[in-house]
Write a protein that holds these residues in place. Sequence first.
Motif, mmCIF file in Angstrom:
data_model
loop_
_atom_site.group_PDB
_atom_site.id
_atom_site.type_symbol
_atom_site.label_atom_id
_atom_site.label_comp_id
_atom_site.label_asym_id
_atom_site.label_seq_id
_atom_site.Cartn_x
_atom_site.Cartn_y
_atom_site.Cartn_z
ATOM 1 N N LYS A 22 0.823 -1.207 0.000
ATOM 2 C CA LYS A 22 0.000 0.000 0.000
ATOM 3 C C LYS A 22 0.862 1.264 0.000
ATOM 4 O O LYS A 22 0.522 2.254 -0.662
ATOM 5 N N GLN A 23 1.976 1.217 0.731
ATOM 6 C CA GLN A 23 2.871 2.372 0.767
ATOM 7 C C GLN A 23 3.474 2.635 -0.611
ATOM 8 O O GLN A 23 3.513 3.780 -1.079
ATOM 9 N N VAL A 24 3.957 1.572 -1.262
ATOM 10 C CA VAL A 24 4.540 1.704 -2.596
ATOM 11 C C VAL A 24 3.504 2.244 -3.573
ATOM 12 O O VAL A 24 3.778 3.171 -4.352
ATOM 13 N N VAL A 25 2.319 1.678 -3.540
ATOM 14 C CA VAL A 25 1.271 2.106 -4.466
ATOM 15 C C VAL A 25 0.823 3.531 -4.161
ATOM 16 O O VAL A 25 0.464 4.295 -5.068
ATOM 17 N N GLY A 26 0.874 3.928 -2.901
ATOM 18 C CA GLY A 26 0.553 5.316 -2.558
ATOM 19 C C GLY A 26 1.488 6.296 -3.248
ATOM 20 O O GLY A 26 1.055 7.345 -3.738
ATOM 21 N N ALA A 82 4.044 -8.961 -9.784
ATOM 22 C CA ALA A 82 3.434 -8.020 -10.724
ATOM 23 C C ALA A 82 1.911 -8.037 -10.643
ATOM 24 O O ALA A 82 1.270 -6.982 -10.638
ATOM 25 N N ILE A 83 1.323 -9.223 -10.570
ATOM 26 C CA ILE A 83 -0.142 -9.261 -10.532
ATOM 27 C C ILE A 83 -0.668 -8.786 -9.179
ATOM 28 O O ILE A 83 -1.763 -8.222 -9.090
ATOM 29 N N ALA A 84 0.136 -8.984 -8.131
ATOM 30 C CA ALA A 84 -0.244 -8.431 -6.826
ATOM 31 C C ALA A 84 -0.238 -6.906 -6.877
ATOM 32 O O ALA A 84 -1.183 -6.240 -6.416
ATOM 33 N N LEU A 85 0.819 -6.347 -7.458
ATOM 34 C CA LEU A 85 0.896 -4.890 -7.600
ATOM 35 C C LEU A 85 -0.267 -4.346 -8.417
ATOM 36 O O LEU A 85 -0.864 -3.327 -8.072
ATOM 37 N N ARG A 86 -0.554 -5.032 -9.528
ATOM 38 C CA ARG A 86 -1.665 -4.581 -10.374
ATOM 39 C C ARG A 86 -2.959 -4.465 -9.575
ATOM 40 O O ARG A 86 -3.676 -3.454 -9.675
ATOM 41 N N ASP A 87 -3.261 -5.470 -8.768
ATOM 42 C CA ASP A 87 -4.512 -5.451 -8.020
ATOM 43 C C ASP A 87 -4.529 -4.337 -6.978
ATOM 44 O O ASP A 87 -5.551 -3.676 -6.771
ATOM 45 N N VAL A 88 -3.399 -4.119 -6.304
ATOM 46 C CA VAL A 88 -3.341 -3.051 -5.303
ATOM 47 C C VAL A 88 -3.453 -1.688 -5.988
ATOM 48 O O VAL A 88 -4.112 -0.772 -5.481
ATOM 49 N N ILE A 89 -2.830 -1.546 -7.148
ATOM 50 C CA ILE A 89 -2.945 -0.298 -7.918
ATOM 51 C C ILE A 89 -4.398 -0.037 -8.299
ATOM 52 O O ILE A 89 -4.916 1.074 -8.154
ATOM 53 N N GLU A 90 -5.081 -1.085 -8.762
ATOM 54 C CA GLU A 90 -6.476 -0.906 -9.169
ATOM 55 C C GLU A 90 -7.381 -0.659 -7.977
ATOM 56 O O GLU A 90 -8.378 0.067 -8.086
ATOM 57 N N SER A 91 -7.030 -1.230 -6.825
ATOM 58 C CA SER A 91 -7.831 -0.972 -5.622
ATOM 59 C C SER A 91 -7.699 0.477 -5.172
ATOM 60 O O SER A 91 -8.535 0.981 -4.419
ATOM 61 N N LEU A 147 -6.889 3.269 -9.805
ATOM 62 C CA LEU A 147 -6.149 3.500 -11.036
ATOM 63 C C LEU A 147 -6.273 2.290 -11.957
ATOM 64 O O LEU A 147 -6.626 1.197 -11.518
ATOM 65 N N SER A 148 -5.958 2.491 -13.224
ATOM 66 C CA SER A 148 -5.973 1.394 -14.191
ATOM 67 C C SER A 148 -4.558 0.851 -14.347
ATOM 68 O O SER A 148 -3.598 1.617 -14.422
ATOM 69 N N SER A 149 -4.448 -0.468 -14.413
ATOM 70 C CA SER A 149 -3.136 -1.084 -14.508
ATOM 71 C C SER A 149 -3.199 -2.366 -15.320
ATOM 72 O O SER A 149 -4.213 -3.074 -15.316
ATOM 73 N N SER A 150 -2.101 -2.666 -16.016
ATOM 74 C CA SER A 150 -2.001 -3.891 -16.802
ATOM 75 C C SER A 150 -0.635 -4.522 -16.571
ATOM 76 O O SER A 150 0.344 -3.821 -16.299
ATOM 77 N N VAL A 151 -0.582 -5.847 -16.678
ATOM 78 C CA VAL A 151 0.672 -6.583 -16.565
ATOM 79 C C VAL A 151 1.071 -7.105 -17.937
ATOM 80 O O VAL A 151 0.282 -7.754 -18.610
ATOM 81 N N TYR A 152 2.300 -6.796 -18.322
ATOM 82 C CA TYR A 152 2.870 -7.319 -19.567
ATOM 83 C C TYR A 152 4.087 -8.147 -19.190
ATOM 84 O O TYR A 152 5.005 -7.661 -18.542
ATOM 85 N N SER A 153 4.062 -9.400 -19.610
ATOM 86 C CA SER A 153 5.099 -10.323 -19.188
ATOM 87 C C SER A 153 5.922 -10.832 -20.360
ATOM 88 O O SER A 153 5.394 -11.069 -21.450
#
Length: 239
Positions: free
Chosen positions: A31-35, A84-93, A96-102
């Motif tokens: 949460k801190q990083v995403v903040g 990455a997918i964990a970050l994406r979900d926290v970002i969207e929560s 914000l909009s987020s996508s993972v490209y692998s």
Amino acid sequence: MALKYKRILLKFSGEALMGKGQFGLDADTLKQVVGEVKALHDLGVEIGIVVGGGNIFRGAQIQGAGIQRTTGDHMGMMATVINAIALRDVIESAGLSSSVYSAMTIEGVSSGFNVNEVKKQLANGNIVVFAAGTGSPFFTTDTAAALRGVEIDADIVLKATKVDGIYTADPVKDASATRYQSLTYDQVIQKNLQVMDMTAFVLCRDHKMPIRVFDMFKDHAAIRIVQGEDEGTLVSSGE
């Protein structure tokens, strides 16, 4: 205040997401990083993120077990996908909009890397998280950050660490160590300063991609950087 850097590639290690733990992901740290990411986004910064996987798997864990180096590297790449997918979900929560490209496509989990599609996503204000490093063994996620930064035409690569820049020695072990305000790529290579691997530094040097090393846990440090303030250590051509 006007932005000095409009599009950034933000790199941080998987270990940074553990918080005070010894393994895995820490909710408060995420949460801190995403903040901080949200604060950058709210300023109008376009953000790509490369994250490591050391909080889940490191090659040293399997040395002597009979597992090949290439297999171990692929295991590490898959660990970055989890982050990455964990970050994406926290970002969207966070709204914000987020996508993972692998670089390793996993059906139903992430999209394969496509630079033109990624640039469109960034231009539309979506936060893009890059997973699986370069997709090839023997390359670190530092090199992946340099590569993706060059590919997406980022203005700078921001290397987030647990210290506020590059020092003459490890400041944890040497109280007399001093921080460099700025360095050239060649100085970093000549001094063998172990902040990013040499492949990453050389790639940035060849493409004149500046790197700023900073403390990711210092409040609003990244914001000050994109606004052109002195924070951490800048590595550039010196021109």
